[in-house]
Design a protein around this motif. Structure first.
Motif, PDB file in Angstrom:
ATOM      1  N   ASN A  53      -0.153   3.456  -3.223  1.00 50.21           N
ATOM      2  CA  ASN A  53      -0.965   2.993  -4.341  1.00 50.21           C
ATOM      3  C   ASN A  53      -2.121   3.972  -4.539  1.00 50.21           C
ATOM      4  O   ASN A  53      -2.875   4.255  -3.614  1.00 50.21           O
ATOM      5  N   LEU A  54      -2.250   4.522  -5.752  1.00 53.93           N
ATOM      6  CA  LEU A  54      -3.215   5.588  -5.997  1.00 53.93           C
ATOM      7  C   LEU A  54      -4.652   5.119  -5.810  1.00 53.93           C
ATOM      8  O   LEU A  54      -5.475   5.833  -5.219  1.00 53.93           O
ATOM      9  N   ASP A  55      -4.973   3.929  -6.297  1.00 50.60           N
ATOM     10  CA  ASP A  55      -6.339   3.413  -6.137  1.00 50.60           C
ATOM     11  C   ASP A  55      -6.694   3.240  -4.665  1.00 50.60           C
ATOM     12  O   ASP A  55      -7.818   3.531  -4.245  1.00 50.60           O
ATOM     13  N   LYS A  56      -5.730   2.747  -3.889  1.00 52.85           N
ATOM     14  CA  LYS A  56      -5.972   2.564  -2.453  1.00 52.85           C
ATOM     15  C   LYS A  56      -6.202   3.923  -1.789  1.00 52.85           C
ATOM     16  O   LYS A  56      -7.122   4.083  -0.981  1.00 52.85           O
ATOM     17  N   TYR A  57      -5.385   4.903  -2.144  1.00 51.72           N
ATOM     18  CA  TYR A  57      -5.549   6.250  -1.575  1.00 51.72           C
ATOM     19  C   TYR A  57      -6.932   6.811  -1.925  1.00 51.72           C
ATOM     20  O   TYR A  57      -7.631   7.339  -1.066  1.00 51.72           O
ATOM     21  N   ASP A  86       0.814  -1.222   0.000  1.00 55.84           N
ATOM     22  CA  ASP A  86       0.000   0.000   0.000  1.00 55.84           C
ATOM     23  C   ASP A  86       0.844   1.267   0.000  1.00 55.84           C
ATOM     24  O   ASP A  86       0.533   2.231  -0.704  1.00 55.84           O
ATOM     25  N   ILE A  87       1.905   1.280   0.804  1.00 57.22           N
ATOM     26  CA  ILE A  87       2.776   2.451   0.919  1.00 57.22           C
ATOM     27  C   ILE A  87       4.221   1.973   0.842  1.00 57.22           C
ATOM     28  O   ILE A  87       4.579   0.961   1.457  1.00 57.22           O
ATOM     29  N   GLY A  88       5.045   2.690   0.085  1.00 60.59           N
ATOM     30  CA  GLY A  88       6.441   2.298  -0.058  1.00 60.59           C
ATOM     31  C   GLY A  88       7.369   3.493   0.018  1.00 60.59           C
ATOM     32  O   GLY A  88       6.947   4.642  -0.127  1.00 60.59           O
ATOM     33  N   VAL A  89       8.641   3.191   0.242  1.00 62.30           N
ATOM     34  CA  VAL A  89       9.698   4.211   0.261  1.00 62.30           C
ATOM     35  C   VAL A  89      10.843   3.690  -0.590  1.00 62.30           C
ATOM     36  O   VAL A  89      11.222   2.519  -0.490  1.00 62.30           O
ATOM     37  N   SER A  90      11.393   4.557  -1.439  1.00 62.81           N
ATOM     38  CA  SER A  90      12.507   4.152  -2.294  1.00 62.81           C
ATOM     39  C   SER A  90      13.427   5.331  -2.539  1.00 62.81           C
ATOM     40  O   SER A  90      12.977   6.476  -2.613  1.00 62.81           O
ATOM     41  N   GLY A 144       0.135   5.271 -11.424  1.00 65.44           N
ATOM     42  CA  GLY A 144      -0.622   4.619 -10.368  1.00 65.44           C
ATOM     43  C   GLY A 144      -0.124   4.816  -8.955  1.00 65.44           C
ATOM     44  O   GLY A 144      -0.518   4.065  -8.058  1.00 65.44           O
ATOM     45  N   LEU A 145       0.721   5.828  -8.735  1.00 65.78           N
ATOM     46  CA  LEU A 145       1.212   6.093  -7.395  1.00 65.78           C
ATOM     47  C   LEU A 145       0.809   7.486  -6.938  1.00 65.78           C
ATOM     48  O   LEU A 145       0.833   8.438  -7.726  1.00 65.78           O
ATOM     49  N   LYS A 146       0.468   7.610  -5.677  1.00 67.02           N
ATOM     50  CA  LYS A 146       0.228   8.902  -5.046  1.00 67.02           C
ATOM     51  C   LYS A 146       1.518   9.308  -4.344  1.00 67.02           C
ATOM     52  O   LYS A 146       1.935   8.680  -3.369  1.00 67.02           O
ATOM     53  N   GLY A 147       2.190  10.345  -4.866  1.00 66.25           N
ATOM     54  CA  GLY A 147       3.404  10.827  -4.219  1.00 66.25           C
ATOM     55  C   GLY A 147       3.059  11.527  -2.918  1.00 66.25           C
ATOM     56  O   GLY A 147       2.244  12.450  -2.909  1.00 66.25           O
ATOM     57  N   LEU A 148       3.682  11.104  -1.820  1.00 62.77           N
ATOM     58  CA  LEU A 148       3.344  11.653  -0.505  1.00 62.77           C
ATOM     59  C   LEU A 148       4.398  12.630   0.012  1.00 62.77           C
ATOM     60  O   LEU A 148       4.055  13.641   0.622  1.00 62.77           O
ATOM     61  N   ALA A 149       5.675  12.324  -0.196  1.00 60.42           N
ATOM     62  CA  ALA A 149       6.710  13.168   0.411  1.00 60.42           C
ATOM     63  C   ALA A 149       8.084  12.808  -0.130  1.00 60.42           C
ATOM     64  O   ALA A 149       8.287  11.726  -0.702  1.00 60.42           O
ATOM     65  N   PHE A 150       9.014  13.725   0.076  1.00 58.21           N
ATOM     66  CA  PHE A 150      10.432  13.443  -0.124  1.00 58.21           C
ATOM     67  C   PHE A 150      11.101  13.394   1.247  1.00 58.21           C
ATOM     68  O   PHE A 150      11.148  14.390   1.964  1.00 58.21           O
TER      69      PHE A 150
END
Length: 324
Positions: A237-241, A81-85, A132-138
């Motif tokens: 994940n954009l759909d999940k958000y 659902d949420i990732g960091v890279s 397909g991703l919701k960018g949340l933060a840097f």
């Protein structure tokens, strides 16, 4: 209705009322850095507190669910659902992330934060939605610094003839060639042994990675070149958000904002601790302003920014960050 039937109906009704609401669980794949792991715990606390438990964050730190690319692709597919890279391994998937391979795009942590949180950085973050991703933060991965086993390095001329391990990255390779070194792409997993055996003379990474992998045991010199600032990108994940309620979305965004401030502050504190710990065991070279300017001029003359922009889908995002 018989008494028995009425009693059963009453029990069922009471049972329905008494049963607790089931929280939605979000799988959060996190990185290995201490500041990132601590920020993940903070993110979880804020989300669960602000949603009164309607969202539960399940943390998977230390790359338990895979490397950067696997986590990113799994988040796109919805398995995570949420990732960091780190941004560098993802530039082939998201070409605008090549912006963060540009040497000396950022000149200080404060400069990096202002540009990442400004129009150019946020445009790059928002562009993740196309896949397909919701960018949340840097978050902060930190400035990359140079280590070697030969001598103290303060100016590009000191690099002459040195074999330096780099990532398989056209921008990094071109920059190190311009600086006079002999860049050698190599898997990170092979790096400690290569440094130990002298297969390569040096490498470049943020201080947290240098210390976490004990490179100071096989490298006698650290130069605080701060040549590339590599952020972590936090995404969902954009759909999940989009499936969350407005209140839950606001909690996610607030947690992203607050955990970013926490993570950056913690990252800076840890870097100071690392440098203090290394004093006396390795030679630490801090570049004077005129020396750092020489590094900047060398990569500028080599048209590295033009190379970066040629790889981006929206080179104007880099121009936006360079304006400030």
């Amino acid at each position: 209705m018989s008494f028995k039937t009425l009693a059963l109906a009453t029990v069922l009704a009471l049972g329905t009322v008494a049963s607790p609401a089931v929280a939605a669980t979000l799988r959060f794949a996190n990185v290995t850095s201490d500041s990132g792991k601590e920020a993940g715990i903070e993110f979880k606390r804020i989300v669960e507190e602000k949603t009164n438990g309607s969202l539960e964050i399940k943390l998977f730190p230390d790359n338990q669910l895979g490397n950067d690319r696997i986590v990113t692709e799994s988040t796109i597919f919805g398995d995570i659902d949420i990732g960091v890279s780190s941004t560098s391994p993802l530039a082939t998937l998201f070409p605008d992330l090549y912006a963060f391979d540009a040497p000396y795009l950022f000149l200080s942590p404060a400069d990096a934060y202002a540009k990442l949180d400004g129009a150019g950085g946020q445009a790059i973050l928002n562009s993740l939605e196309k896949k397909g991703l919701k960018g949340l933060a840097f978050w902060e991965n930190g400035f990359r610094n140079f280590t070697n086993s030969k001598k103290a390095v303060a100016v590009p001329a000191d690099l002459e003839g040195m074999k330096i391990r780099t990532m398989e990255n056209d921008v990094h390779l071109a920059a190190w060639r311009a600086l006079g070194a002999n860049p050698t792409p190599m898997a990170f997993s092979e790096l400690f042994t290569a440094l130990q055996q002298g297969t390569v003379d040096g490498q470049e990474n943020p201080l947290g990675i240098i210390d976490g992998n004990r490179f100071q045991e096989v490298q006698s010199n650290i130069s605080l070149t701060q040549h590339v600032y590599t952020p972590y990108v936090v995404f969902m994940n954009l759909d999940k958000y989009n499936s969350l309620s407005k209140e839950e979305q606001e909690a996610i965004l607030e947690a992203a904002k607050m955990s970013t401030t926490f993570q950056r502050d913690r990252s800076q504190a840890l870097e100071k601790e690392i440098l203090s710990k290394m004093e006396g065991t390795v030679t630490i070279t801090e570049l004077a302003p005129d020396q750092k300017a020489l590094w900047q001029k060398t990569v500028g003359d080599a048209k590295i920014f033009d190379l970066v922009k040629s790889k981006m889908a929206n080179p104007e995002y880099l121009d936006e960050m360079l304006k400030n």
